[in-house]
Design an enzyme around this catalytic site. Structure first.
Site, PDB file in Angstrom:
ATOM      1  N   GLY A 123       0.831  -1.183   0.000  1.00  0.00           N
ATOM      2  CA  GLY A 123       0.000   0.000   0.000  1.00  0.00           C
ATOM      3  C   GLY A 123       0.870   1.239   0.000  1.00  0.00           C
ATOM      4  O   GLY A 123       2.006   1.213   0.475  1.00  0.00           O
TER       5      GLY A 123
ATOM      6  N   HIS B 270       3.466   4.756   3.019  1.00  0.00           N
ATOM      7  CA  HIS B 270       4.621   4.369   3.836  1.00  0.00           C
ATOM      8  C   HIS B 270       5.909   4.990   3.314  1.00  0.00           C
ATOM      9  O   HIS B 270       6.997   4.553   3.674  1.00  0.00           O
ATOM     10  CB  HIS B 270       4.768   2.846   3.840  1.00  0.00           C
ATOM     11  CG  HIS B 270       3.535   2.127   4.262  1.00  0.00           C
ATOM     12  ND1 HIS B 270       2.930   2.367   5.468  1.00  0.00           N
ATOM     13  CD2 HIS B 270       2.776   1.197   3.634  1.00  0.00           C
ATOM     14  CE1 HIS B 270       1.844   1.603   5.565  1.00  0.00           C
ATOM     15  NE2 HIS B 270       1.724   0.895   4.463  1.00  0.00           N
TER      16      HIS B 270
ATOM     17  N   HIS C 179      -0.542   0.658   9.582  1.00  0.00           N
ATOM     18  CA  HIS C 179      -1.818   1.130   9.042  1.00  0.00           C
ATOM     19  C   HIS C 179      -2.756   1.474  10.184  1.00  0.00           C
ATOM     20  O   HIS C 179      -3.974   1.440  10.050  1.00  0.00           O
ATOM     21  CB  HIS C 179      -2.476   0.061   8.176  1.00  0.00           C
ATOM     22  CG  HIS C 179      -1.534  -0.624   7.260  1.00  0.00           C
ATOM     23  ND1 HIS C 179      -0.872  -1.773   7.595  1.00  0.00           N
ATOM     24  CD2 HIS C 179      -1.138  -0.290   6.016  1.00  0.00           C
ATOM     25  CE1 HIS C 179      -0.096  -2.132   6.578  1.00  0.00           C
ATOM     26  NE2 HIS C 179      -0.242  -1.256   5.617  1.00  0.00           N
TER      27      HIS C 179
END
Lengths: 331, 331
Positions: free
Chosen positions: B54, B57, B219
């Site tokens: 995802g 980051h 997350h």
């Protein structure tokens, strides 16, 4: 206060200790004078370059000490000028036969400390000259400044004079070069949030959930206006117009473009801002020869960014590209 | 939402465009598959290395593409796994005669996309092997993970296999090396604040003004406990004990120590944390051969940090010290 702090009074010394422990062979922390210096200043062959300012703007200046950059940085407490005595003692520690260059961001407190520290060091026979950085186009005078403020453009002055000093430039040459970089460098910043100095424990200013401040200073000093939040591209447009029209930067100019994070803005957003800024600068007919995206001069954990343009000539471009070593590394 | 965004749906593509514009000679942005890749992958002589996860980051992973690091990164949307189709197409674009290494942080969504993408690429005759990173000691299973999560320790796996690949290591060698690095790497993180994905527009979790979360996921997944704010040193003590006792790391070990910022914590605080962590690791009898202070694997603008230890041997130390080039530069 949501910060990593033990004792607010020890915030700066504990940070300096961490910098030194992370760079054991290249840097020295001198607790008596609250300074970071190169472990191996080539005093006989090179003008020494130093800067001090309030803390809270890291990496400026304590994390950009190293070969080809600053020889020493003497910070004050967060958002406070260094003591004149520390400026004096730092000047003594870095004193070179070729002289010492004081770089000063244009704030009244910093100038006062450096004026006194310089006078004390000169009484000891140390030759010192100064360059004052004042790249912020946002406001003419400000809370802590007569004239324009010195902000992230400061990085380019340090990088250029640092590289020239390594090549053996004289103190007079460095003053001329530093002033030449200041003359072609312009910045404007903005903030989405305030920030909290550890000793204060509460934000220095607050912005509503739908507000931002355009032209903010790096200590939260008021900028040009407080307005409703806008889309990223519209914010870039406004900063770029203010910066580009100031020098002005013209079609055909070779430039360096910096998007500087204020401390609390993630690097994903900085690259998003850079992408659009790059396109707009290019659309204005300028050629971006060097780019800088990241944190160079911050305000603690403030969310926001500044945009800097530097007009390049081949000599300056070469100095910005010269090798250098600093405390902070990516890998 | 106090973020620099135009259209939340375009947040990741606009960031990727910025990365490519800032690195015109070394990186390529391929909009069709939402990926960043090296402009000059030496496909015939080197195993290609890729990772996807995802977004949110950064710098992981789209900003650590370059010589000696990743050859490509195919990100998903913020905190969402990349599509299997993008994993497939990225694998095709980097396909090398020596094979392709997929590095995967241990999240169920990422593993599923990579499993499918790998299968599709293998049907095209591309040889692929995988290494799964799971360095987070905080919790055994988590919201999005069966087994331990992969967090900032991921950097060391990329750096080591990236350097070995440049030296000509085979795909089998790289798998062994990657698994060896995972086996000696442990991390734990914590947060002072939540963070806001652009498409969601509100924080994924909130913490009271006097609260922090120990063992947080990247997350915002729950960690070990939500507790009252503590002093910086006490927080380091707790993370270090959890990390050091896990492998365990012992007196006499050579180690790398990383203090990784979560995105919203200023670098001044990270160095303050590093200074104390350095002293405590040293007090435990370990020798810190390499240190890392800054942002490596973030959670948007979350305030917080993680602490990582890596047990070094001379070969691994050499690989971590090998030259590399990435998208983000300090000057």
């Amino acid at each position: 206060m949501k910060k990593f702090v033990n004792d607010p009074k020890q915030f700066v010394p504990e940070m300096l200790k961490g910098i030194a422990l992370a760079n054991p062979t290249t840097l020295k922390y001198v607790p008596e004078y609250n300074l970071i210096m190169r472990a191996d200043i080539p005093k006989d062959n090179k003008v020494s370059i130093m800067q001090g300012s309030g803390s809270g703007h890291e990496p400026a200046h304590v994390m950009i000490v190293g070969r080809g950059m600053l020889d020493a940085a003497c910070p004050g407490d967060v958002f406070s000028a260094p003591a004149a005595d520390y400026v004096y003692n730092t000047s003594k520690l870095v004193a070179s036969k070729k002289g010492v260059l004081h770089l000063i961001n244009n704030y009244t407190g910093d100038k006062m400390s450096f004026d006194m520290g310089k006078e004390m060091a000169e009484a000891d026979g140390i030759e010192i000259k100064i360059v004052v950085v004042n790249d912020d186009v946002a406001v003419k005078d400000s809370t802590w400044t007569v004239g324009r403020r010195g902000v992230a453009g400061n990085f380019f002055v340090i990088k250029a004079v640092g590289a020239a000093a390594e090549k053996g430039a004289s103190l007079d040459d460095l003053v001329k070069l530093g002033e030449r970089v200041v003359a072609v460098t312009r910045t404007m910043g903005m903030a989405l949030t305030g920030c909290t100095p550890p000793a204060k424990g509460t934000p220095i200013f607050t912005l509503a959930e739908d507000e931002m401040e355009m032209g903010i200073g790096i200590h939260g000093e008021p900028g040009r206006k407080r307005v409703k939040m806008a889309k990223a591209n519209a914010i870039v447009d406004e900063l770029l117009e203010a910066v580009a029209s100031d020098l002005p930067y013209k079609s055909g100019d070779d430039v360096a473009l910096m998007i500087n994070g204020m401390g609390g803005t993630p690097i994903s957003e900085l690259y998003l801002l850079y992408g659009y800024a790059h396109e707009q600068v290019t659309k204005r007919g300028m050629k971006i020869k060097r780019n800088y995206v990241g944190e160079y001069c911050t305000s603690l954990e403030m969310a926001g960014f500044s945009l800097t343009l530097v007009k390049l000539d081949p000599e300056l471009e070469g100095l910005l590209a010269a090798p250098a070593e600093i405390a902070i590394r990516t890998f």
